[in-house]
Design a protein around this motif. Structure first.
Motif, PDB file in Angstrom:
ATOM      1  N   ARG A   6      34.817  52.819  49.269  1.00  0.00           N
ATOM      2  CA  ARG A   6      34.358  51.546  49.161  1.00  0.00           C
ATOM      3  C   ARG A   6      35.161  50.532  48.125  1.00  0.00           C
ATOM      4  N   THR A   7      35.948  51.096  47.680  1.00  0.00           N
ATOM      5  CA  THR A   7      36.668  50.281  46.404  1.00  0.00           C
ATOM      6  C   THR A   7      37.900  49.826  46.839  1.00  0.00           C
ATOM      7  N   ILE A   8      38.483  48.764  46.264  1.00  0.00           N
ATOM      8  CA  ILE A   8      39.772  48.280  46.531  1.00  0.00           C
ATOM      9  C   ILE A   8      40.540  48.061  44.966  1.00  0.00           C
ATOM     10  N   ARG A   9      41.327  49.121  44.808  1.00  0.00           N
ATOM     11  CA  ARG A   9      41.676  49.153  43.434  1.00  0.00           C
ATOM     12  C   ARG A   9      43.177  48.442  43.062  1.00  0.00           C
ATOM     13  N   MET A  10      43.213  47.622  42.216  1.00  0.00           N
ATOM     14  CA  MET A  10      44.397  46.830  42.187  1.00  0.00           C
ATOM     15  C   MET A  10      45.059  47.283  40.789  1.00  0.00           C
ATOM     16  N   THR A  11      46.540  47.207  40.872  1.00  0.00           N
ATOM     17  CA  THR A  11      47.131  47.331  39.497  1.00  0.00           C
ATOM     18  C   THR A  11      48.417  46.955  39.274  1.00  0.00           C
ATOM     19  N   ALA A  12      48.790  46.696  37.997  1.00  0.00           N
ATOM     20  CA  ALA A  12      50.203  46.078  37.917  1.00  0.00           C
ATOM     21  C   ALA A  12      51.202  47.230  38.495  1.00  0.00           C
ATOM     22  N   LEU A  13      52.092  46.521  39.335  1.00  0.00           N
ATOM     23  CA  LEU A  13      53.000  47.382  39.861  1.00  0.00           C
ATOM     24  C   LEU A  13      54.122  47.478  38.887  1.00  0.00           C
ATOM     25  N   GLU A  14      55.069  48.736  38.873  1.00  0.00           N
ATOM     26  CA  GLU A  14      56.212  48.697  37.819  1.00  0.00           C
ATOM     27  C   GLU A  14      57.434  48.843  38.653  1.00  0.00           C
ATOM     28  N   LYS A  17      44.057  43.495  52.041  1.00  0.00           N
ATOM     29  CA  LYS A  17      43.082  44.792  52.643  1.00  0.00           C
ATOM     30  C   LYS A  17      41.537  44.135  52.749  1.00  0.00           C
ATOM     31  N   ALA A  18      41.173  43.502  51.670  1.00  0.00           N
ATOM     32  CA  ALA A  18      39.922  42.863  51.657  1.00  0.00           C
ATOM     33  C   ALA A  18      39.543  41.984  52.819  1.00  0.00           C
ATOM     34  N   GLU A  19      40.489  41.030  53.173  1.00  0.00           N
ATOM     35  CA  GLU A  19      40.419  40.098  54.150  1.00  0.00           C
ATOM     36  C   GLU A  19      40.239  40.803  55.471  1.00  0.00           C
ATOM     37  N   LEU A  20      41.181  42.002  55.860  1.00  0.00           N
ATOM     38  CA  LEU A  20      41.274  42.465  57.061  1.00  0.00           C
ATOM     39  C   LEU A  20      39.832  43.311  57.241  1.00  0.00           C
ATOM     40  N   LEU A  21      39.287  43.632  56.228  1.00  0.00           N
ATOM     41  CA  LEU A  21      38.300  44.838  56.258  1.00  0.00           C
ATOM     42  C   LEU A  21      37.057  43.955  56.676  1.00  0.00           C
ATOM     43  N   ALA A  22      37.123  42.600  56.263  1.00  0.00           N
ATOM     44  CA  ALA A  22      35.832  41.825  56.763  1.00  0.00           C
ATOM     45  C   ALA A  22      35.934  41.110  58.059  1.00  0.00           C
ATOM     46  N   LEU A  23      37.255  41.025  58.680  1.00  0.00           N
ATOM     47  CA  LEU A  23      37.429  40.613  60.128  1.00  0.00           C
ATOM     48  C   LEU A  23      36.187  41.221  60.953  1.00  0.00           C
ATOM     49  N   VAL A  24      35.961  40.656  61.842  1.00  0.00           N
ATOM     50  CA  VAL A  24      35.203  41.149  63.140  1.00  0.00           C
ATOM     51  C   VAL A  24      35.635  40.296  64.396  1.00  0.00           C
ATOM     52  N   ARG A  25      35.693  40.716  65.351  1.00  0.00           N
ATOM     53  CA  ARG A  25      36.276  40.235  66.799  1.00  0.00           C
ATOM     54  C   ARG A  25      35.219  39.145  66.916  1.00  0.00           C
ATOM     55  N   ALA A  26      35.741  37.907  67.253  1.00  0.00           N
ATOM     56  CA  ALA A  26      34.927  36.705  67.627  1.00  0.00           C
ATOM     57  C   ALA A  26      34.178  36.729  68.979  1.00  0.00           C
ATOM     58  N   GLU A  27      33.113  36.261  69.041  1.00  0.00           N
ATOM     59  CA  GLU A  27      32.360  36.269  70.171  1.00  0.00           C
ATOM     60  C   GLU A  27      33.255  35.598  71.407  1.00  0.00           C
ATOM     61  N   GLY A  28      33.208  36.159  72.468  1.00  0.00           N
ATOM     62  CA  GLY A  28      33.923  35.543  73.596  1.00  0.00           C
ATOM     63  C   GLY A  28      35.428  35.711  73.566  1.00  0.00           C
ATOM     64  N   THR A  29      36.129  36.403  72.664  1.00  0.00           N
ATOM     65  CA  THR A  29      37.394  36.471  72.611  1.00  0.00           C
ATOM     66  C   THR A  29      37.693  37.961  73.158  1.00  0.00           C
TER      67      THR A  29
END
Length: 371
Positions: free
Chosen positions: A12-20, A181-193
């Protein structure tokens, strides 16, 4: 970015780090810049399915060909994996292992099974949702940092970046990927679509599989018609060049036959296809039509027991191969004589076959000249 609390499970975590790595840094910057030109996230069509093997060290390793548009296609890939393992066990004299692998493969020929434990390892049919960024200009094309190593005519032979990839939600990512990733995980199909059962399943998934991993992007072809963009290719490609070649083959082979084009029109389509492949662009306009190679994001949801499996509402019309065979035989629609009889093609099918054979020879000659 992570959920707060002392006992939050890793999935359930989203870990972010500085990329090298410079390439990774560039990709993360481009991902952030894409939010300006293509701010909206929309469905990329139906989900895709593949096979993953649980790792003793953590995570799940993806098997080859994570591209099936139905769960049954992935089950058949899993069956093929078990048959390859059986062959290896037979060569090495491990008869018990051979028998276990073959028993699992045969079971998949008869039953729809999404998870099996074979030789002590769990294998699972895994589901990935597809998304596309879009903006005023339409859907997002490939980014400069997207791997595109294949030469002319070699797009379908380029390595699949998803093959053997170990996916694990605890693996750190860059800032842009973590936010996406956080944005996509929160998405739910809209009613009627979408149908009600599809929407209900998407809502349930946010609770049962609240974590996620982004897979390497794939690429599809879209066409602009009457001011709207719609998917054109049936399946995604693993590189931009492979997607270009799929469109080029359509223009050189399929379109002339489907639309009964004359010699002059065929020449226009052929020149456009050749130029498109060689210049490695993203947009192609020919004969009043407009196509674009489009970048597709893929998200695998994770829960406490691993990656998400197929949902009840997922399109899954095919039966296992031997079960399908049994039903046809009982209905009198298939016999041993039918299997041995030569396949007869009609005139249109023969024309299509000749065109594909010519295309294959032509591509081989172009590759020889460019090497």
């Amino acid at each position: 970015m992570a959920e707060l609390g002392e006992d939050v499970p890793g999935y359930r975590t989203i870990r972010m780090t500085a990329l090298e790595a410079p390439v990774a840094v560039l990709a993360d910057v481009e991902a952030w810049q894409a939010r300006d030109g293509y701010p909206d996230l929309v469905s990329g069509g139906g989900p895709v399915f593949g096979v993953a093997r649980e790792q003793e060290t953590g995570g799940w390793k993806l098997r080859r060909l994570f591209c099936n548009d139905t769960p049954q296609g992935a089950r058949e890939s899993m069956s093929a994996t078990f048959r390859r393992l059986a062959q290896a066990a037979e060569r090495e004299g491990r008869s018990a292992d051979h028998d276990e692998c073959m028993a699992a493969a045969v079971r998949l020929d008869w039953e729809k099974v999404d998870e099996m434990t074979v030789l002590g390892a769990r294998y699972r049919v895994v589901r990935a949702e597809r998304f596309i960024r879009t903006g005023p200009d339409g859907p997002e094309p490939p980014r400069p940092s997207d791997p595109d190593p294949a030469g002319l005519g070699e797009g379908t032979e380029a390595p699949d970046p998803s093959k053997d990839l170990v996916i694990d939600p605890v693996t750190p990512t860059g800032m842009s990927e973590g936010i996406l990733k956080a944005e996509l995980l929160a998405l739910v199909r809209a009613e009627g679509t979408v149908p009600a059962d599809v929407r209900d399943d998407s809502r349930v998934a946010t609770r049962t599989y609240p974590g996620g991993v982004l897979l390497p992007a794939t690429f599809m072809t879209a066409e602009r018609t009457a001011g709207r963009w719609a998917p054109f290719s049936a399946t995604d490609s693993t590189s931009p060049q492979a997607a270009r070649e799929v469109l080029a083959v359509h223009l050189r082979v399929m379109a002339p036959i489907m639309h009964r084009l004359g010699p002059k029109e065929r020449a226009v389509y052929t020149r456009a296809a050749d130029r498109f492949e060689e210049e490695r662009g993203s947009d192609l306009e020919v004969a009043g039509r407009h196509w674009r190679i489009v970048r597709v994001e893929r998200l695998v949801r994770f829960g406490p027991d691993g990656p998400e499996t197929p949902r009840p509402s997922d399109h899954d019309p095919e039966l296992p191969i031997l079960e399908h065979d049994r039903i046809l035989r009982e209905a009198g629609e298939l016999s041993d004589e039918d299997e041995d009889a030569p396949i007869e093609l009609n005139e249109a099918q023969e024309e299509m076959l000749r065109a594909f054979q010519y295309e294959q020879e032509r591509r081989q000659q172009r590759r020889k000249r460019s090497s």
